[in-house]
Design an enzyme around this catalytic site. Structure first.
Site, PDB file in Angstrom:
ATOM      1  N   ALA A  13       0.829  -1.209   0.000  1.00 22.22           N
ATOM      2  CA  ALA A  13       0.000   0.000   0.000  1.00 22.22           C
ATOM      3  C   ALA A  13       0.861   1.256   0.000  1.00 22.22           C
ATOM      4  O   ALA A  13       0.531   2.253   0.648  1.00 22.22           O
ATOM      5  CB  ALA A  13      -0.916  -0.008   1.216  1.00 22.22           C
ATOM      6  N   ARG A  19      -3.602   8.585 -10.504  1.00 26.08           N
ATOM      7  CA  ARG A  19      -4.767   8.598 -11.399  1.00 26.08           C
ATOM      8  C   ARG A  19      -6.080   8.846 -10.661  1.00 26.08           C
ATOM      9  O   ARG A  19      -7.103   9.112 -11.293  1.00 26.08           O
ATOM     10  CB  ARG A  19      -4.836   7.287 -12.185  1.00 26.08           C
ATOM     11  CG  ARG A  19      -3.827   7.208 -13.330  1.00 26.08           C
ATOM     12  CD  ARG A  19      -3.873   5.869 -14.032  1.00 26.08           C
ATOM     13  NE  ARG A  19      -3.178   4.835 -13.256  1.00 26.08           N
ATOM     14  CZ  ARG A  19      -3.132   3.549 -13.608  1.00 26.08           C
ATOM     15  NH1 ARG A  19      -3.764   3.149 -14.700  1.00 26.08           N
ATOM     16  NH2 ARG A  19      -2.472   2.684 -12.865  1.00 26.08           N
ATOM     17  N   THR A  85       7.384  -3.676  -6.692  1.00 26.00           N
ATOM     18  CA  THR A  85       6.700  -4.576  -5.765  1.00 26.00           C
ATOM     19  C   THR A  85       7.666  -5.511  -5.047  1.00 26.00           C
ATOM     20  O   THR A  85       7.465  -5.835  -3.871  1.00 26.00           O
ATOM     21  CB  THR A  85       5.656  -5.395  -6.524  1.00 26.00           C
ATOM     22  OG1 THR A  85       6.275  -6.008  -7.673  1.00 26.00           O
ATOM     23  CG2 THR A  85       4.504  -4.515  -7.000  1.00 26.00           C
ATOM     24  N   ARG A 344     -31.065  13.398  14.971  1.00 24.43           N
ATOM     25  CA  ARG A 344     -29.638  13.643  15.155  1.00 24.43           C
ATOM     26  C   ARG A 344     -29.073  12.798  16.285  1.00 24.43           C
ATOM     27  O   ARG A 344     -29.827  12.143  17.028  1.00 24.43           O
ATOM     28  CB  ARG A 344     -29.427  15.140  15.401  1.00 24.43           C
ATOM     29  CG  ARG A 344     -29.758  15.999  14.173  1.00 24.43           C
ATOM     30  CD  ARG A 344     -29.857  17.467  14.515  1.00 24.43           C
ATOM     31  NE  ARG A 344     -28.622  17.984  15.087  1.00 24.43           N
ATOM     32  CZ  ARG A 344     -28.509  19.204  15.613  1.00 24.43           C
ATOM     33  NH1 ARG A 344     -29.563  20.016  15.638  1.00 24.43           N
ATOM     34  NH2 ARG A 344     -27.358  19.613  16.113  1.00 24.43           N
ATOM     35  N   LYS A 362     -32.754  16.135  18.585  1.00 24.95           N
ATOM     36  CA  LYS A 362     -31.319  16.009  18.858  1.00 24.95           C
ATOM     37  C   LYS A 362     -31.108  15.797  20.346  1.00 24.95           C
ATOM     38  O   LYS A 362     -31.639  16.540  21.176  1.00 24.95           O
ATOM     39  CB  LYS A 362     -30.597  17.272  18.386  1.00 24.95           C
ATOM     40  CG  LYS A 362     -29.068  17.227  18.481  1.00 24.95           C
ATOM     41  CD  LYS A 362     -28.534  17.764  19.784  1.00 24.95           C
ATOM     42  CE  LYS A 362     -28.795  19.232  19.952  1.00 24.95           C
ATOM     43  NZ  LYS A 362     -28.139  19.752  21.215  1.00 24.95           N
ATOM     44  N   TYR A 398     -30.502  26.681  23.684  1.00 25.03           N
ATOM     45  CA  TYR A 398     -29.186  27.331  23.590  1.00 25.03           C
ATOM     46  C   TYR A 398     -29.307  28.795  23.972  1.00 25.03           C
ATOM     47  O   TYR A 398     -30.118  29.536  23.416  1.00 25.03           O
ATOM     48  CB  TYR A 398     -28.673  27.188  22.154  1.00 25.03           C
ATOM     49  CG  TYR A 398     -27.272  27.695  21.913  1.00 25.03           C
ATOM     50  CD1 TYR A 398     -26.227  27.370  22.766  1.00 25.03           C
ATOM     51  CD2 TYR A 398     -26.991  28.488  20.806  1.00 25.03           C
ATOM     52  CE1 TYR A 398     -24.938  27.829  22.535  1.00 25.03           C
ATOM     53  CE2 TYR A 398     -25.702  28.942  20.552  1.00 25.03           C
ATOM     54  CZ  TYR A 398     -24.681  28.613  21.431  1.00 25.03           C
ATOM     55  OH  TYR A 398     -23.406  29.064  21.192  1.00 25.03           O
TER      56      TYR A 398
END
Length: 497
Positions: A13, A19, A85, A344, A362, A398
């Site tokens: 890896a 590309r 490789t 949420r 939420k 809030y």
């Protein structure tokens, strides 16, 4: 065949993947809830190798950090310069030997950009390698179009593998071959280490090709074999965004087939998407346009969709989730959600609860049998059992700096167009009148009315808007129509319908 446990699996890896045209390293691009590399690591780990080594190079800090998240036991080896490789595998073996590991047995080498390769195919390769007594066994495949791939060259009489020739180095006759190298191999560990020291760089790229090890071992009299993959699509490597999309579709089809065979009804597979981490029980119904991601779980008999997106969400048995976006939510058994609902993180919906159209929730718990049917926001709150939240309600959580919680008790009825200004508590069995702004606690069993009294100013339209359509309509209103009092007060009403 007996199961062969490899001494090591090496995953390559280190490449840049130019590309892909991306700032993200190629192997970290995702399909179906995992990175390309994550898919390969998961397949490799299913072999239970003694050592699992990933060779990193380009963006190695980023790739290594990702590996630490997906599999903390993975070792990394660094290929500072991408010299082929063969060189990459040599870096992996040196990393192991440098830490005192003496490999003895089978070494499987695979690529970090082959997300469709299964653990079953890798295991079959390792088992074939062991049972045939090969020095090296290549995983090959017969493909419709072999352009760009290394070709498997066989002895015309015995069928033995004599070489693997890269496309750019192949003759016209070799390019006509349709059996290709997957880039996945099983080696005898000791023979591999010795042969890598003999690999030359006299090729068009000036690199150390791992495939040259086959010729070296064959020339030394060792047996070289091949195991043909049952499905050539498993070995597809990803080099650009087109191939990424193709692989995503293939893997999604595989996941959907597995789900359907396990008892899930998928009405339209072409518009339904699953992550590998999604789980489900029997008799689930998934309607068109649905995306299920992360650790989402669908319990028996639930219905999801159409047009729903659930991430890391648990749906209880018999629940219905329609046209909903949910993330990090828990939906209780028999609950009804949607349409056009947003759940949420931290949302917990109780058994048989209901959250209706254009509602956002939420970090809130909605108790058993409670309802938030219409056009509301419930944030940082708890609602008890069998309560009803009136339409167009907002939980004002809030204050500009901190979030505060609201608590609504059980068997409450709150009016339409309420504002609950947190922190505030509404006791069990209480009511609130429509249009109220609740800023103080409401005792159990009380009715809270928090709004100005209505005033009707007679003749205002005629004086302030003379000649208007409204004035003409008022003039022609039948005698006795509502609106005669000038300073009247309306009744409070609970407005909780």
């Amino acid at each position: 065949m007996s199961v062969n446990r490899p001494a090591a699996v090496v995953v390559l890896a280190a490449g840049e993947g130019t590309r892909m045209k991306s700032a993200t390293p190629k192997v970290l691009h995702e399909i179906c809830g995992r990175s390309l590399l994550g898919h390969v690591v998961a397949a490799s780990r299913s072999l239970s190798p003694e050592h699992l080594v990933v060779v990193v190079g380009h963006a190695r800090e980023q790739v290594a950090a990702h590996l630490a998240e997906v599999d903390a036991q993975v070792r990394t080896a660094v290929q500072y310069e991408q010299n082929g490789t063969g060189h990459a595998v040599r870096m992996a073996l040196e990393e192991l030997s440098g830490s005192g590991v003496a490999l003895d047995g089978t070494v499987v080498v695979t690529c970090g950009d082959t997300p469709l390769l299964t653990g079953e195919t890798l295991q079959a390769l390792a088992d074939t390698h062991a049972s045939d007594g090969n020095a090296v066994t290549v995983l090959s495949a017969e493909v419709p179009d072999s352009t760009g791939y290394g070709r498997i060259v066989r002895d015309p009489e015995s069928g033995a593998v004599t070489a693997i020739v890269e496309h750019k180095d192949a003759t016209p006759a070799q390019r006509a071959l349709t059996e290709i190298n997957s880039g996945v191999f099983a080696f005898d560990a000791q023979l591999l280490s010795d042969a890598l020291g003999k690999v030359r760089t006299d090729n068009s790229q000036g690199e150390e090709y791992l495939t040259d090890v086959l010729g070296i071992l064959r020339s030394a009299g060792h047996r070289v074999g091949a195991a043909v993959a049952g499905d050539h699509r498993e070995i597809l490597g990803i080099n650009n965004r087109v191939q990424l999309a193709e692989a995503r579709a293939l893997l999604n089809g595989r996941l959907l087939e597995r789900a359907m065979l396990a008892g899930v009804t998928v009405v339209d597979p072409s518009s339904t998407w699953l992550d590998v981490s999604v789980s489900y029980e029997q008799d689930v119904l998934v309607l068109p346009g649905t995306q299920l991601t992360g650790a989402t779980h669908l319990a028996a008999g639930c219905e999801v969709g159409p047009n729903s997106q659930l991430a890391d969400t648990a749906v209880g048995s018999g629940a219905s989730v329609n046209n909903t976006v949910a993330s990090g939510a828990e939906i209780g058994a028999g609950a009804k959600v949607g349409p056009f609902t947003y759940l949420r993180p931290g949302t917990k919906l109780g058994v048989t609860s209901k959250v209706g159209g254009f509602v956002e929730i939420k970090n809130a718990e909605i108790g058993e049998g409670s309802k938030v049917p219409h056009l509301s926001y419930v944030g940082d709150a708890s609602v008890g059992e069998h309560s009803n939240i009136g339409a167009a309600t907002v939980f004002v959580n809030y204050d500009g700096e901190n979030k505060h919680r609201t608590s609504i008790g059980s068997h409450c009825k709150t009016g339409a167009d309420n504002m609950f200004v947190a922190p505030v508590t509404v006791g069990d069995g209480a009511y609130t009148a429509a249009g109220s702004v609740i800023t103080k606690d409401v005792p159990a069993g009380s009715l809270a009315v928090a709004r100005g009294q209505q005033r009707n100013i007679a003749g205002w339209v005629a004086r302030k808007r003379p000649g208007s359509a409204s004035a003409r309509a008022a003039e022609s209103a039948p005698e006795g129509a509502p609106g005669g009092a000038s300073e009247g007060a309306s009744g409070s009403g609970d407005g909780a319908g």
